[in-house]
Scaffold this motif. Sequence first.
Motif, short mmCIF file in Angstrom:
data_model
loop_
_atom_site.label_atom_id
_atom_site.label_comp_id
_atom_site.label_asym_id
_atom_site.label_seq_id
_atom_site.Cartn_x
_atom_site.Cartn_y
_atom_site.Cartn_z
N ASP A 20 -31.83 14.23 -19.36
CA ASP A 20 -31.68 13.63 -20.68
C ASP A 20 -31.07 14.67 -21.62
N ALA A 21 -29.93 14.35 -22.21
CA ALA A 21 -29.23 15.32 -23.06
C ALA A 21 -30.01 15.66 -24.32
N ARG A 22 -30.90 14.76 -24.74
CA ARG A 22 -31.65 14.99 -25.97
C ARG A 22 -32.99 15.67 -25.72
N THR A 23 -33.77 15.12 -24.82
CA THR A 23 -35.10 15.66 -24.57
C THR A 23 -35.10 16.78 -23.55
N ASP A 176 -48.42 21.22 -38.60
CA ASP A 176 -48.64 20.12 -39.55
C ASP A 176 -47.34 19.75 -40.27
N LEU A 177 -46.56 20.78 -40.63
CA LEU A 177 -45.30 20.54 -41.33
C LEU A 177 -44.32 19.76 -40.46
N ILE A 178 -44.21 20.16 -39.20
CA ILE A 178 -43.30 19.48 -38.28
C ILE A 178 -43.70 18.02 -38.11
N TYR A 179 -44.99 17.78 -37.93
CA TYR A 179 -45.47 16.40 -37.76
C TYR A 179 -45.12 15.56 -38.98
N HIS A 180 -45.45 16.04 -40.17
CA HIS A 180 -45.20 15.26 -41.38
C HIS A 180 -43.70 15.09 -41.63
N LEU A 181 -42.90 16.07 -41.25
CA LEU A 181 -41.45 15.94 -41.38
C LEU A 181 -40.93 14.84 -40.45
N LEU A 182 -41.50 14.73 -39.25
CA LEU A 182 -41.11 13.66 -38.33
C LEU A 182 -41.48 12.29 -38.89
N VAL A 183 -42.63 12.21 -39.55
CA VAL A 183 -43.02 10.96 -40.20
C VAL A 183 -42.03 10.61 -41.31
N LEU A 184 -41.64 11.62 -42.09
CA LEU A 184 -40.67 11.40 -43.16
C LEU A 184 -39.33 10.90 -42.61
N LEU A 185 -38.87 11.51 -41.52
CA LEU A 185 -37.62 11.09 -40.91
C LEU A 185 -37.70 9.64 -40.43
N GLN A 186 -38.84 9.27 -39.85
CA GLN A 186 -39.02 7.89 -39.40
C GLN A 186 -39.01 6.91 -40.58
N GLU A 187 -39.66 7.31 -41.67
CA GLU A 187 -39.68 6.44 -42.85
C GLU A 187 -38.28 6.25 -43.41
N GLN A 188 -37.46 7.28 -43.29
CA GLN A 188 -36.08 7.23 -43.79
C GLN A 188 -35.11 6.66 -42.76
N LYS A 189 -35.62 6.38 -41.55
CA LYS A 189 -34.80 5.86 -40.46
C LYS A 189 -33.67 6.84 -40.09
N ILE A 190 -34.05 8.12 -40.07
CA ILE A 190 -33.13 9.18 -39.65
C ILE A 190 -33.64 9.74 -38.33
N SER A 191 -32.79 9.72 -37.32
CA SER A 191 -33.19 10.23 -36.01
C SER A 191 -33.29 11.76 -36.04
N VAL A 192 -34.34 12.28 -35.46
CA VAL A 192 -34.48 13.73 -35.37
C VAL A 192 -33.32 14.33 -34.56
N TYR A 193 -32.75 13.52 -33.66
CA TYR A 193 -31.63 14.01 -32.85
C TYR A 193 -30.37 14.16 -33.71
N ASP A 194 -30.26 13.35 -34.76
CA ASP A 194 -29.14 13.51 -35.68
C ASP A 194 -29.28 14.82 -36.46
N VAL A 195 -30.52 15.16 -36.79
CA VAL A 195 -30.78 16.43 -37.47
C VAL A 195 -30.44 17.60 -36.55
N GLU A 197 -28.34 17.53 -34.20
CA GLU A 197 -26.88 17.55 -34.03
C GLU A 197 -26.23 18.35 -35.16
N VAL A 198 -26.79 18.24 -36.38
CA VAL A 198 -26.28 19.03 -37.49
C VAL A 198 -26.44 20.52 -37.19
N LEU A 199 -27.59 20.90 -36.64
CA LEU A 199 -27.82 22.31 -36.29
C LEU A 199 -26.83 22.78 -35.24
N VAL A 200 -26.57 21.91 -34.25
CA VAL A 200 -25.61 22.26 -33.20
C VAL A 200 -24.22 22.47 -33.79
N GLU A 201 -23.80 21.55 -34.67
CA GLU A 201 -22.48 21.65 -35.29
C GLU A 201 -22.36 22.93 -36.12
N ARG A 202 -23.40 23.24 -36.87
CA ARG A 202 -23.38 24.46 -37.68
C ARG A 202 -23.28 25.70 -36.80
#
Length: 214
Positions: A20-23, A176-195, A197-202
């Motif tokens: 799996d390219a993501r996980t 705790d920060l990572i967990y709550h950040l993942l909840v925030l991303l889900q609420e915003q409908k932003i995939s963690v894999y898209d985030v 991908e930004v790191l990879v591009e940078r």
Amino acid sequence: MKIENLKFDEKGLIPAVVQDARTKEILTVAYMNLESLHKTVETGETWFFSRSRNELWHKGETSGNTQKVVSITTDCDQDALVVEVIPAGPACHNGTTSCFTETLVEKGKVGSVGIIPELVEIIEKREKEMPEGAYTTYLFNEGIDKICKKVGEEATEVVIGAKNRNPEEVKWEAADLIYHLLVLLQEQKISVYDVLEVLVERHQQKRASTKNTK
């Protein structure tokens, strides 16, 4: 590196580890011949050679669980492949994500990025099912203001732990920060894999810039 340089065995086959390219989870191990490898490259989806049926097969042709190819790499001996894919469903005919489900030896647990996709899946499920009594359900019920507040609080706790030179506190608060950040991303409908991908591009841009300055 050219396909023609690969070393197929006496039966014209080469083992392909599908990941799996993501996980980065290993999904299955299959075999390719030259024709199935060419079809994989041409179609952008995995094709293999069945040794038992003595024929080519397109992964997901009947089940719909296709695998979109992201990259194909070979080892130093050029006699094995790693095929990174984005799967459309389970890789195993038994319905599991991976064919590798049976543990032979396990000597303790280690921290792994594999926990991220597990948490993402759980958080998605919590938002969909909203089970009573679950903390994640509570966060989604409270809404974006509460979730943002928790992200801010946990980030502050990480900073305090770091300023206090307390590694144990930093570990727990960072978790705790990572967990709550993942909840925030889900609420915003932003995939963690898209985030990611930004790191990879940078990183790639920075690496390219460094090479150009040499």
